[in-house]
Design a protein around this motif. Sequence first.
Motif, short mmCIF file in Angstrom:
data_model
loop_
_atom_site.label_atom_id
_atom_site.label_comp_id
_atom_site.label_asym_id
_atom_site.label_seq_id
_atom_site.Cartn_x
_atom_site.Cartn_y
_atom_site.Cartn_z
N HIS A 338 0.73 -1.03 0.09
CA HIS A 338 0.00 0.17 -0.03
C HIS A 338 0.72 1.20 0.00
O HIS A 338 1.96 1.21 0.54
N CYS A 339 0.38 2.34 -0.69
CA CYS A 339 1.11 3.55 -0.65
C CYS A 339 -0.18 4.80 -0.69
O CYS A 339 -1.27 4.24 -0.88
N THR A 340 0.22 5.90 -0.41
CA THR A 340 -0.91 7.10 -0.85
C THR A 340 -0.27 7.77 -2.03
O THR A 340 0.87 7.50 -2.38
N ILE A 341 -1.02 8.52 -2.69
CA ILE A 341 -0.76 9.11 -3.94
C ILE A 341 -0.19 10.53 -3.87
O ILE A 341 0.70 11.02 -4.54
N ALA A 342 -0.57 11.35 -2.62
CA ALA A 342 0.13 12.58 -2.53
C ALA A 342 1.58 12.62 -2.62
O ALA A 342 2.20 13.43 -3.28
N PRO A 343 2.24 11.50 -2.03
CA PRO A 343 3.84 11.59 -2.03
C PRO A 343 4.47 11.56 -3.52
O PRO A 343 5.57 11.89 -3.87
N ALA A 344 3.72 10.81 -4.50
CA ALA A 344 4.04 11.02 -5.99
C ALA A 344 4.29 12.13 -6.39
O ALA A 344 5.00 12.56 -7.39
N VAL A 345 3.20 13.37 -5.90
CA VAL A 345 3.03 14.50 -6.56
C VAL A 345 4.31 15.18 -5.66
O VAL A 345 4.81 16.38 -6.54
N VAL A 346 4.64 14.93 -4.60
CA VAL A 346 5.44 16.01 -3.71
C VAL A 346 6.85 15.57 -4.30
O VAL A 346 7.51 16.40 -4.55
N ASP A 347 7.25 14.16 -4.80
CA ASP A 347 8.52 13.85 -5.05
C ASP A 347 8.45 13.00 -6.43
O ASP A 347 8.45 11.64 -6.44
N SER A 398 -7.48 14.50 5.94
CA SER A 398 -5.91 14.64 5.72
C SER A 398 -5.40 13.65 4.84
O SER A 398 -4.26 13.29 4.69
N LYS A 399 -6.14 13.15 4.10
CA LYS A 399 -5.87 12.06 2.89
C LYS A 399 -4.91 12.75 1.84
O LYS A 399 -3.91 11.96 1.58
N GLY A 400 -4.75 13.92 1.49
CA GLY A 400 -4.08 14.56 0.61
C GLY A 400 -2.71 15.36 1.02
O GLY A 400 -2.20 15.86 0.19
N VAL A 401 -2.75 15.41 2.51
CA VAL A 401 -1.60 16.27 3.05
C VAL A 401 -0.28 15.97 2.28
O VAL A 401 0.16 14.70 1.93
N PRO A 402 0.58 16.82 1.76
CA PRO A 402 0.47 18.16 2.57
C PRO A 402 -0.50 19.21 1.87
O PRO A 402 -0.44 20.36 1.87
N PHE A 403 -1.02 18.60 0.79
CA PHE A 403 -2.01 19.58 -0.20
C PHE A 403 -3.36 19.47 0.72
O PHE A 403 -3.86 18.40 1.34
N PRO A 404 -4.13 20.79 0.39
CA PRO A 404 -5.35 20.79 0.99
C PRO A 404 -6.47 19.89 0.53
O PRO A 404 -6.24 19.51 -0.82
#
Length: 608
Positions: A338-347, A398-404
């Motif tokens: 499993h992972c979350t998708i926001a970190p892909a946008v971050v890095d 908080s699913k998308g943090v650091p994005f609102p």
Amino acid sequence: MRARNARVPEANSHNASMDVPEPPAGEGRLIVLTAPLTEIIDHAGFFIQMGMASLPIWMEGVLNKKYPKWREVEYNEDGSARYMPAGLRLLEASLLRTFPPEDVVACYPDDLPKFIGPRTRAVGVSTHNPLGVTFAAGVYASIFGSSRQPINSHYARQLFSRLRDSRYRRDFKVIVGGSGGWQIIQTGSYEDLSVDCVVEGRSESAETVDLFRKAVRGDDLPRNVDVSHPRDRDGILVPNKRTTFGVVEMTTGCGRRCQFCVHDLNPQIDLPKEKILTAVHANVREGNKQVSLATEDMFIWGQVQTGTPFYFPNREALLDLFSEVVNTKGVEHHLLSHCTIAPAVVDPVLVERLSDLLLEKSPIHFPHLSSHPRKKALVPLIGMETGSVRMAKRIMPSKGVPFPIEEWPSVIIRGLEILNRNNWFPAMTLIIGSPGETDDDVRATLDLVYEVERRGLFAFFIPSVFTPLRDTRMAGEEGVTETRQFTPLQWQLMMKCWKMNLRPGLYSWWGPAAWRAGAIVVWLSRLRKLNGPNFTWPLLMFSGALPEPVMARIGKIHSGRPLKIKTRKELLASIKPQLRRYLRPDTGDMPDGFRAEGLQEIENRKLL
């Protein structure tokens, strides 16, 4: 405490129905550990286990034809199981701190009579879906059949029946653990399944071992027990034996605080690299060629309690860990968890470099999707849950943090662009029928799904019915409970997702026509009556019997409105100013006025 035997016996491959090595003569083992066969097997790949957890028992024949040897298993010389689910191996390791090795055995369900005898006092069972009432399992079984019993549930019940009918049943206690124990608690199925106690929590706890001590003494056990979770790395045990799929624990907890999630109730812990590699080496030593690092979010590893927020991934630490794992001698395959998708946008640079490391070891091939020379792909599990910002604010703020969370649709689209570009094609879960969900919320999710399709992106969207899990913040809430309650829009979301999911398999000239004909025949013969009138038009859409624009024009389906999606630079600018210093300038798209105040911290990490 007696030392464990370090000798590794040669594996003997047998079908479960054939003769197997006989265990030593005696009166049985004091403690016997087991699990349903469908949760033990690993040679046919993750997809057969996912199918068995979701498809109804009457469709077992389909899997039998696809995987005719799925029941074949391997044995140790003493007749014990060569591999077991990671959770059961963890329990075994925990018990072996108190009981000598000759008192504890892990075996396949068919071999229970060879190990249960007059001396047996406890049988531990691990199961993740004994009653078929969780998430995708319940919804897909109910779509395809009048029974809600998936294949996995059928085999779990077989196991419990075997224990109930044992001639020694009065002498031993049945203790159930695993992620499916809550189903027995909530449905009160103790007598039906012949279960004495259900344990909720980790096997390392003193409370778990104490339950088995009580069972050995013949004491009465409580119906259910909540046991404590380790609070730090030192409290986490690592099994020293082979696990199903080579599962090795990487982290616990997540930190995003989704209201419906059990795992997020656990503390954030990332296991030391040394412990992870110890478990990897144990799997390889015992013949496993595949490894999968188990986690609720792989991107938090190396960043827990570092002073940097966990949602800014530690690129160097992750690359170092995965490099050592996949380059371990004997590891031929590696699967993401499993992972979350926001970190892909971050890095996105991290995603690119992980792809360079991991794709060659992936056993998954997508000829019509992958740009890899050998068409390999990575398929992490990611929770999308909803495309509605209103619902996202309510159930997962908080699913998308650091994005609102207001930027959730843009995070999904930009994240998928980055993942797909690097041959990551995630399996993304969706929740249908959350408490308070309206038609407008479903339309918003459909809009996002259609936006994915419109942009030529791809993910396996896995919709499921809302399940109020015990102890979560939404445990007392009720949404849609079965598919017959679906509105037309909810059915459209379900069937649109699966229409898109099947696209990679329908590139032959005959595939679409055969699929249309088959879907309509099954609907006429079975599904029309089972799923009610709201299912009709979505099914016709799914089968391709009528063009979607025509169905939308006559008002039978929602067409999917185009969304305004922010650029990655705009998303990075939406991050709180005090957090922007953790961004990596080498990823590009830095917000106007960005100051690289975190560069020294990053350089310091490289030197560690």
